[in-house]
Structures are given as structure tokens and as C-alpha cells.
Design an enzyme around this catalytic site. Structure first.
Site, PDB file in Angstrom:
ATOM      1  CE  LYS A  50      -3.656  -2.605   2.191  1.00 57.85           C
ATOM      2  NZ  LYS A  50      -4.248  -3.088   3.450  1.00 57.85           N
ATOM      3  CD  GLN A  94      -3.349  -4.561   6.625  1.00 56.87           C
ATOM      4  OE1 GLN A  94      -3.323  -3.449   6.112  1.00 56.87           O
ATOM      5  NE2 GLN A  94      -3.653  -5.652   5.937  1.00 56.87           N
ATOM      6  CG  ASP A 117     -10.144  -1.743   4.665  1.00 57.08           C
ATOM      7  OD1 ASP A 117      -9.786  -1.803   3.465  1.00 57.08           O
ATOM      8  OD2 ASP A 117      -9.453  -2.173   5.611  1.00 57.08           O
TER       9      ASP A 117
END
Ligand code: NAD
Length: 298
Positions: A50, A94, A117
Site C-alpha cells: 500500500k 489492518q 475499507d
């Protein structure tokens, strides 16, 4: 004849060019906060990808590492601060996170307009509602869609795979991949079946469908017995396995999907490889979400 490869890396490069142009035209730099709890090597590797993509398009990543034993309150206070910061436009925690933490509550703590997300219940509801197929569907905003699901649709569309009216099977029903992908495919008018670990006769079901999205996290789950000519197969699974012919290779970890690629490529019409298929698309789609979140806030 070998199957057409659904090349996620190539499409990622194309999206990077588009996003770089968009970022260059903004007044401030889009900034993604990534909260990592503990330092699992696999998670660190994903975060590294990322960061690399972010540099490529001129965006920023603010990486926060919390200790493995951090409690729920500690995570909330970090999220709270990130929610308030005007220079942070997207927040992800995460996954996976340690078992002593409540994933649902943590996702709910993120400001929905920064939830790149797409796991906050407000964004999940919009994905669900915007797929219902009624006349006013176009009036319902899509919200922020989980990146992997978004990436799968982009990969299919880029390769001009016909979706409307097509019998499509999704293997896996998770909140992160299976369910949002089912919703996005319904929105594209596919006829969708969702299979999971309790589904019977999976191979037979696979053969009845023309598009198969495999997201089970089980190496070798789908092989020649499940496949037929002309099918389009998207392999989402990422499994770290040991293997190789020589003793040296045997000890090396490599990444494989849920589909036995060597068998599938000889039978189906198109297939996404692992690595190089859905993985790069997830990263690119996440940053498309960051730009969307930025534009909602600034
Ligand atoms: P998950 O463990 O939350 O869900 C797995 C799903 O597969 C469950 O719904 C389960 O019922 C189903 N399943 C398990 N075994 C099955 C079987 N034998 N037959 C049919 N269904 C079965 O996992 P997830 O988060 O949805 O991820 C799935 C896979 O995709 C994992 O390998 C993960 O690493 C990978 N993944 C890849 C990306 C990417 O960017 N490439 C992104 C997210 C997830």
C-alpha cells in the site's frame, strides 16, 4: 488453448496513472492512516504494498503500529484522534486483528466518511441497498465499497466479461470479500449464488456457473473436477504454502490461490493468477476509495 489471463497488475498500473493525475490536481495531499496492531509479517507485507502504491500516485500513508496487547480503549483513542484530524482522509485498521479485540466495534468507531475499507455498518448498508435492482437504485449512493470486491468488478469489466444475466458463483461469504462481491454482482444484474464451508457438491455447483469467484482461503479447493470450458474464474485466495521440487525450494514459502492454476488454465476461458490478479486490484481500489473519501471531506 490456454485461458486468457485477467491481469491485475496491468490494470493496477493503468489506475495508478489515472490516480496520479487526479492527486496532482488537488489542493492538498490525500493521506491514508493505517493502524497496525502487532507486527504480523503478512500484514507488514500488505502494508508495504500500500505504501509503495501510495508513493507512485503521490498520496501519503501515515502508518501507526500499536502493541499486540493494546486494549480496545487504546485502539478507540487512536481512531478517535484520526477521525478528528483534517489532514487524514482515510483510516484502515489492518486485518486480521488479535482475538481479544472486537473487530465489529473497532470498525464502527471509524468515521464512515473515512472508512476506506468499507466495513462500517453504514457503508455495508449502502452496498446492500444500492444493489436491490428497483427503479430508483441509481438514487442510492454506493458509499465506500470494500476494496477487494470493487477490484474484482473492475477486473471483470476491464476484460469485457459479460456479467448481466450470467450465472455467477461466489465461494466464501465473508464481510470482507464474499458478501460485498455478491452485492456488487447483483447490482450488475448477475444471477448470484453464494457457496460456503457448509455447501454440498461444490464441484457440481461450480460446473453450473459461468463466472466463479473463489474466496475461501483453501489452497487447491478448485481443480479440474469443478471446471468447464469457457468459464471465467477469479481467484481471490492467498495461501502461503511451502513447496518445490528441490530440497531448497521445498523450504521456500510461496503464495498460491484457491484454484489449481495449472489445471484451470487448460480448461477455462479466463482466469486471474495469484499473485498478480486480485491482490494488485485490492490495493488500487483502496486508493480509489481514498480519493472518493477525500472528495467527500474537502
Ligand atoms: P474468511 O476466512 O473470512 O472467509 C472464508 C470463506 O470461505 C467463509 O465464508 C467460508 O465459509 C468459506 N469456505 C471455507 N472453506 C470452504 C470450503 N471448503 N468450501 C466452500 N467455502 C469455504 O476469508 P476472507 O477474508 O473472505 O478471505 C478469503 C481468501 O481471500 C483468503 O485466502 C484471503 O487471504 C484472501 N484475500 C485476498 C485478498 C486480495 O487482495 N488478494 C483480499 C482479501 C482476502
Amino acid at each position: 488453448m490456454n485461458a486468457k489471463i485477467l491481469d491485475g497488475k496491468k490494470l493496477q498500473d493503468k489506475i495508478a496513472v489515472e490516480l496520479k493525475k487526479e492527486v496532482a490536481g488537488l489542493k492538498t495531499v490525500p493521506n491514508l492512516a493505517i493502524v497496525q496492531i502487532g507486527e504480523m509479517p503478512q500484514s507488514s507485507a500488505y502494508i508495504g504494498m500500500k505504501k509503495k502504491f501510495s508513493e507512485k500516485i503521490g498520496a501519503k500513508v501515515h502508518h501507526i503500529i500499536l502493541p499486540l496487547g493494546v486494549d480496545q480503549k487504546g485502539v478507540f483513542s487512536v481512531i478517535d484522534e484520526l477521525n478528528k484530524r483534517k489532514d487524514i482522509h482515510g483510516i484502515i485498521v489492518q486485518l486480521p486483528i488479535p482475538k481479544h479485540l472486537d473487530r465489529y466495534q473497532i470498525m464502527e468507531a471509524i468515521d464512515p466518511s473515512k472508512d476506506v475499507d468499507g466495513l462500517h455498518s453504514k457503508n455495508s448498508a449502502l452496498v446492500y441497498e444500492s444493489a436491490y435492482g428497483g427503479k430508483d437504485q441509481k438514487n442510492i449512493p454506493e458509499g465506500l465499497v470494500p476494496a477487494t470486491a470493487k477490484g474484482i468488478i473492475s477486473l471483470l469489466k476491464e476484460n469485457k466479461v459479460k456479467i448481466g444475466g450470467i450465472k455467477t458463483l461466489i465461494i466464501g461469504r465473508s464481510l470482507l470479500v464474499g458478501k460485498p462481491t455478491a452485492m456488487l454482482l447483483l447490482k450488475e444484474n448477475a444471477t448470484v449464488t453464494v457457496a460456503h464451508s457448509k455447501t454440498k457438491d461444490l464441484n457440481k455447483l461450480c460446473k453450473e456457473n459461468d463466472i466463479i469467484i473463489v474466496a475461501a482461503g483453501k489452497a487447491g479447493l478448485i481443480g479440474k473436477g469443478a471446471l468447464k470450458k469457457g468459464q471465467v474464474v477469479v481467484d481471490v485466495g492467498t495461501n502461503a504454502v511451502k513447496g518445490g521440487k528441490t530440497l531448497e525450494e521445498h523450504e521456500k514459502i510461496k503464495l498460491v490461490g484457491d484454484v489449481v492454476f495449472k489445471e484451470a488454465e487448460k480448461i477455462v476461458g479466463a482466469i486471474s493468477p495469484v499473485p498478480g490478479g486480485v491482490g494488485p486490484m485490492t490495493v488500487a481500489s483502496l486508493f480509489q476509495n481514498l480519493l472518493k473519501a477525500y472528495n467527500m471531506q474537502v
